[in-house]
Write an enzyme that holds these catalytic residues in place. Sequence first.
Site, mmCIF file in Angstrom:
data_model
loop_
_atom_site.group_PDB
_atom_site.id
_atom_site.type_symbol
_atom_site.label_atom_id
_atom_site.label_comp_id
_atom_site.label_asym_id
_atom_site.label_seq_id
_atom_site.Cartn_x
_atom_site.Cartn_y
_atom_site.Cartn_z
ATOM 1 N N GLU A 178 0.879 -17.704 5.833
ATOM 2 C CA GLU A 178 2.145 -18.359 6.159
ATOM 3 C C GLU A 178 3.018 -18.577 4.924
ATOM 4 O O GLU A 178 4.239 -18.467 4.984
ATOM 5 C CB GLU A 178 1.886 -19.691 6.873
ATOM 6 C CG GLU A 178 1.139 -19.581 8.183
ATOM 7 C CD GLU A 178 1.803 -18.658 9.186
ATOM 8 O OE1 GLU A 178 2.977 -18.300 9.002
ATOM 9 O OE2 GLU A 178 1.136 -18.282 10.154
ATOM 10 N N THR A 218 1.968 -0.248 1.193
ATOM 11 C CA THR A 218 1.075 -0.637 2.286
ATOM 12 C C THR A 218 1.110 0.454 3.346
ATOM 13 O O THR A 218 2.184 0.948 3.689
ATOM 14 C CB THR A 218 1.495 -1.977 2.920
ATOM 15 O OG1 THR A 218 2.836 -1.865 3.411
ATOM 16 C CG2 THR A 218 1.420 -3.103 1.905
#
Length: 695
Positions: A274, A298
């Site tokens: 978060e 990624t």
Amino acid sequence: MKNILPLSKHKIFVLVCLSILNIGYSQKEDSRVLFGKPINSKSSNLQNGYVRCASTEYEKYLQEKDPKRMSETQFEEWVKPLVNRYSAMRSTSKAAATIITIPVVVHVIYNGQAIGVAPNITDNQIISQITVLNQDYNKMLNTPGYNTNPVGANIQIQFVLAQQDPNGNPTNGIDRVSLCQSSWSETEMDSTVKPATIWDPEKYMNMWSVKFTDNTLLGYAQFPSSTLAGLGTNTNATTDGVVSNYNVFGTKALNDGTFLLNSTYNGGRTMTHEVGHFLGLKHIWGDSTCGTDYCADTPTHHDANYGCPTSIPLSCDPTPVPEMIDNYMDYTNDSCMDIFTLNQAARITTVMTYSPRRSKLKTSTKATPPTLFANDAEVKLETSCDLSACGAIPNQVIQKVILYNRGTTNLTSATLNYTINGGTNNVYNWTGDLAINQSATFGITINSTTNGTFTISVASANGSTDQRVTNNTATGTFVFPTTVTNYAFTNFTFNLQQDYWGSETTWNLKNTSGTLLYSGGPYTDTYVNATTVSVIPNVITQNWTLPANQCYLFTIYDKSGDGICCGTGLGSSGNGYFNIKSADGLTTVTSGASFGTSQSYSFSTNSLGAKAFETSEEIFLYPNPTKESLKITIPSNFGLPNSYSIYNSVGQLIYHKVVAFQHDLTINTSDLSKGVYFLTITKGDAKKTLQFIKD
């Protein structure tokens, strides 16, 4: 085409964020609601039902409420050239990157519980979460946050619990706030909790540890804002921060035996994930099938991964590679995560440099302690709530006072002055032994016929002048409990008319021993859509026969926080309601419809008279004298008492307990000094005082 690098080593790290994105899935629709909207089942872990991260849904909610808030497209158009500029500078510069320090305040939201009783988590559990953040954001060697992947990045951000509060007084960065509600929906967090508790978001990263009404929700964060012209750069300032359920805040690896953690998500990675959103990162699958997270190093994920997959799926890239299931921005378990990438690090650093509130955190001095003194006591008041429950004493309320030691020497005594409604000054002498930043909570009895104002201040600390006056006084309002209504009958009828969202509704009836007598829900949703007539469910009716001489607590819950008053649908209002009446329907005990997350009501049946209780010789204490444990014995025909109080030999109240369960009648007296004490037991309007000796 993305530059795909090898997947980092496959550990078992757990991440907990609850996301409500993934709109492209064809799976069965989830009946739950987040931020007022139904969620797709892909937003939750299909194996256990937990919603990992609601940050994307929260962002949509904020955008709908505030037309000046940027869209995702606008944010990406703003941040991309800045990321490129930063990356170019880093590639040509040999200077070491500067470590960024972010002051953190953790708001622990509870409902009057003692520290260590859910959801009022301990200091050590909170500190363990800060430890995890520092391990993960610094790729710390020999910790679960370390990896050997060539693209694994040290973000070089350290998180420090704030050392100064908003007034410049010493703090340990832990702000405990009792808000008189047992749990909170995500919309109530925005409307009530955050605005009432937030510290300046330009000087602190605000975290909230709460008990969510939807106990499957794990956490969410507010995304950063931009400096784009025409968009509000200070929008949503009263809600900015990171939220998690209390039982995923911290790590079991540092558990000292007091931690209250989820059996699955207990590695602290809910907050790692978060905080990643708070600092500008997207989910690694881009919140759509084969979407982008705007980070070239990624792999392009098909969608979220859950658990700790042993068979790692291949990416969507032209040349498929294994997906990076150990990235903190995926949905795998805490024990499966260990990596932020270089491109993710560049994005975070860019946000910390250019995003309005995030950049201010870099220059905040709130992580630096103010000048400390030897003798420095601080007082705070716990919120007084309007009680209407078994155990409440008419015209009497216990005001809880929290005394902190902010001095460098142990606090062993303090003299406190207090007034009620500005009246005569009263003195309270506290003794104990508090190390720095430790606290003690005690109650002061207020007897009055009206609600009012309570003010308390520190007169001296450790027998001498308190060396800091700016944290010496606290003022608050107190509210007297509503007298529990007693009914002469024992047969009741319960009626429940559901609204269209039956899955949100549950209820229960318990006695003062905590025994569950009746309960119901969740029910079936009958809402179809905005163009179809939805069916109103039939009224549920139950007949209750309740034992006499007892007190009862009825509670009804609504998971979405909007009660059962207001349904939506074609051709009908969809309104619901509930009531408890006498069997003949002539007396209404309680009723309601619009109640937010929950509503509770207490009532009693034809109780035994006060005289019988006060004169009973079968009510006694043993062993008496006592060294440690003291047991209150009361015949079963009286039921549980409402509460009891302990006074010392000069009449000072030193302990008060509202009785909810049978085990509450066993008292640990080990902290009492040797001497004579008086214990007053309250049952309805009756009071019985017994003497005991602490040996």
